[in-house]
Scaffold this motif. Structure first.
Motif, PDB file in Angstrom:
ATOM      1  N   TRP A 185     -10.682  26.741  -9.337  1.00 49.99           N
ATOM      2  CA  TRP A 185     -10.480  28.043  -8.681  1.00 49.99           C
ATOM      3  C   TRP A 185      -9.307  28.834  -9.550  1.00 49.99           C
ATOM      4  O   TRP A 185      -8.465  28.201 -10.031  1.00 49.99           O
ATOM      5  N   LYS A 186     -10.112  30.257  -9.906  1.00 53.03           N
ATOM      6  CA  LYS A 186      -9.144  30.937 -10.598  1.00 53.03           C
ATOM      7  C   LYS A 186      -8.923  32.595  -9.746  1.00 53.03           C
ATOM      8  O   LYS A 186      -9.742  33.220  -9.830  1.00 53.03           O
ATOM      9  N   PRO A 187      -7.856  32.279  -8.903  1.00 54.67           N
ATOM     10  CA  PRO A 187      -8.003  33.502  -7.912  1.00 54.67           C
ATOM     11  C   PRO A 187      -7.488  34.787  -8.828  1.00 54.67           C
ATOM     12  O   PRO A 187      -6.450  34.552  -9.781  1.00 54.67           O
ATOM     13  N   ARG A 188      -8.146  35.743  -8.928  1.00 56.83           N
ATOM     14  CA  ARG A 188      -7.958  37.012  -9.488  1.00 56.83           C
ATOM     15  C   ARG A 188      -6.493  37.621  -9.381  1.00 56.83           C
ATOM     16  O   ARG A 188      -5.900  38.152 -10.395  1.00 56.83           O
ATOM     17  N   ARG A 189      -6.024  37.858  -8.243  1.00 57.50           N
ATOM     18  CA  ARG A 189      -4.749  38.209  -7.676  1.00 57.50           C
ATOM     19  C   ARG A 189      -3.724  36.815  -7.665  1.00 57.50           C
ATOM     20  O   ARG A 189      -3.768  36.315  -6.766  1.00 57.50           O
ATOM     21  N   SER A 221      -0.450  29.091  -9.876  1.00 61.83           N
ATOM     22  CA  SER A 221      -0.774  30.456 -10.202  1.00 61.83           C
ATOM     23  C   SER A 221       0.535  31.241 -10.782  1.00 61.83           C
ATOM     24  O   SER A 221       0.494  32.104 -11.522  1.00 61.83           O
ATOM     25  N   THR A 238      -2.733  40.961 -11.628  1.00 62.01           N
ATOM     26  CA  THR A 238      -4.206  40.496 -11.764  1.00 62.01           C
ATOM     27  C   THR A 238      -4.301  39.682 -12.912  1.00 62.01           C
ATOM     28  O   THR A 238      -3.732  39.942 -14.168  1.00 62.01           O
ATOM     29  N   ARG A 239      -5.212  38.548 -12.704  1.00 63.03           N
ATOM     30  CA  ARG A 239      -5.397  37.708 -13.846  1.00 63.03           C
ATOM     31  C   ARG A 239      -6.166  38.498 -15.000  1.00 63.03           C
ATOM     32  O   ARG A 239      -7.280  39.275 -14.633  1.00 63.03           O
ATOM     33  N   ARG A 240      -5.807  38.208 -16.354  1.00 63.80           N
ATOM     34  CA  ARG A 240      -6.483  39.035 -17.420  1.00 63.80           C
ATOM     35  C   ARG A 240      -7.663  38.273 -17.677  1.00 63.80           C
ATOM     36  O   ARG A 240      -7.745  36.935 -17.316  1.00 63.80           O
ATOM     37  N   GLY A 246     -10.508  38.578 -16.086  1.00 60.01           N
ATOM     38  CA  GLY A 246     -11.373  38.725 -14.810  1.00 60.01           C
ATOM     39  C   GLY A 246     -12.079  37.161 -14.589  1.00 60.01           C
ATOM     40  O   GLY A 246     -11.121  36.416 -14.706  1.00 60.01           O
ATOM     41  N   SER A 247     -13.163  37.016 -14.298  1.00 60.75           N
ATOM     42  CA  SER A 247     -13.732  35.907 -14.076  1.00 60.75           C
ATOM     43  C   SER A 247     -14.497  35.283 -14.822  1.00 60.75           C
ATOM     44  O   SER A 247     -15.514  34.543 -14.609  1.00 60.75           O
TER      45      SER A 247
END
Length: 433
Positions: free
Chosen positions: A286-290, A335, A408-410, A412-413
């Protein structure tokens, strides 16, 4: 092309499982296996020498105080000198102090002041090791794979902690605390040897610093200039303090009076450890965006164990609560470290990490010391509900910081590189985050 500040990966491994990451993981597993058993051994060594529960607390405090005092210096040193050398030197100090502790216990009749002094040396080593270790870990992974790499690292670390505690307790009963302390000394020696093999050829050269105080001020400006950073550190200064008081003071008392003794409490703590492993496993996918929003929301379940002890819930429900809180804290932990890796300049990371560590551990001895007087004044049930309420309040407060909600994670997804079949990565704190 290797990203700036990241050592090149050797052989066919993926970016997150390069040679340095594998060595750091293996060394962390070794030290965590030994250290968890050594914590149990040190307590029984004090009791075996005729000490009281208060003496056990003094030895524990003797380790924590220099850890707090020297963390900032350790962070500045780790940003001035090659981090792998700082880590090896700290491992050497821990090896020697634990070997001396073991020799005292095996020789018979160790004195309290001697055990406190050796524990203090161990805490000093940790103060220099921690910031250097986090900085080295950051520099060993590619930003695109950071979340998976950190999750695997923490999963192995937590797994080693569970195994180390179980094995350490059994070995203390079987061969005695002195020999367990000797095993821990050997573990530090092995881990130091592994860390000496780290490849730093691809890392940027360190420019000469402007002096220790100037570098500490530079680290402070980096820290205080980021509201998301200092607000979460303040949050966890409180969270770690009340969780520490609940688990180290109130939990054993509730277990003794209402749950059937230390056995059920050990099962509950084991469930927390199992939860951390499962939480880390979740974060490999899982890579949460925020990043920080997900982490902060997963901090709320940390209020549940104190509430469960306040009721108190039956052991089966307490165990379930502990498992959920363990999984939740790992979502936060991965995170958080991913956000730090993304946002903090590599050349300042260890100094910023030192302020993070200081916030994480600074209030723990204070809260632990005040737990007894608060129980006497307000009652245990009220104190435990107060612990839960504090966690909820400070977590709700940190969500009012805009950067915590929006960072925000750089990338994206974008999908991560697949894990090669059969490829294993061993790893092992930090810290409570």
């Amino acid at each position: 092309m290797t990203p700036t500040g990241t050592a090149p990966s050797a052989g066919p491994r993926t970016a997150w499982a390069g040679r340095n990451h594998t060595l750091l993981t293996a060394a962390a597993v070794v030290t965590n296996l030994g250290s968890q058993g050594a914590l149990i051994a040190a307590a029984f060594a004090v009791l075996g020498a005729g000490g009281s529960g208060g003496d056990v607390g003094l030895v524990a405090a003797a380790r924590t105080v220099p850890l707090v005092l020297f963390l900032l210096v350790g962070g500045a040193v780790a940003d001035r000198l090659p981090r792998h050398r700082v880590m090896v030197a700290a491992n050497a100090l821990n090896c020697l102090s634990q070997a001396a502790f073991a020799a005292l216990v095996l020789a018979g009749e160790p004195r309290l002041w001697q055990m406190m002094l050796l524990a203090a040396l161990g805490g000093t080593g940790q103060a220099f090791f921690g910031p250097a270790s986090e900085g080295m870990l950051m520099a060993s992974v590619d930003e695109r794979q950071a979340g998976r790499a950190f999750a695997l690292y923490r999963m192995a670390l937590n797994g080693a902690g569970i195994g180390g505690a179980a094995l350490g307790g059994a070995l203390v009963a079987l061969i005695g605390p002195g020999w367990v302390l000797a095993v821990d000394a050997a573990a530090f020696a092995l881990a130091g040897a592994l860390r000496a093999l780290l490849d730093v050829s691809g890392m940027p050269a360190r420019a000469p610093g402007a002096g220790m105080l100037a570098e500490l001020r530079s680290g402070w400006r980096e820290f205080i200039g980021r509201p998301w950073l200092w607000s979460v550190v303040v949050q966890f200064a409180v969270v770690n303090a009340v969780v520490g008081a609940a688990e180290s003071v109130y939990g054993p008392l509730v277990a003794r009076d209402s749950l059937g003794g230390p056995g059920p409490w050990g099962v509950a703590l084991g469930a927390f450890g199992a939860g951390t492993v499962c939480g880390a496993l979740l974060m490999t996918r899982w890579k949460p965006r925020r990043l920080l929003l997900a982490g902060a929301l997963c901090t709320f379940p940390l209020a549940l164990p104190s509430a469960a002890l306040a009721v108190p819930l039956p052991v089966v429900w307490l165990t379930a609560v502990m498992f959920v809180s363990g999984a939740s804290v790992e979502v936060f932990g991965v995170s958080w470290i991913t956000a730090m890796h993304q946002e903090i300049p590599e050349e300042k990371f260890s100094r910023v990490s030192a302020y993070d560590w200081l916030g994480s551990v600074g209030l723990v001895p204070v809260a632990t010391a005040l737990a007894g007087p608060v129980e006497n004044a307000a009652g245990r049930t009220t104190a435990l509900w107060g612990c839960s309420a504090l966690i909820v309040l400070v977590t709700a407060a940190v969500l009012t910081v805009p950067e915590v909600r929006t960072l925000t994670r750089r990338g994206g997804s974008a999908p991560e590189a697949p894990v090669a079949q059969g490829e294993a990565v061993a790893e092992g704190p930090v810290a409570q985050r």
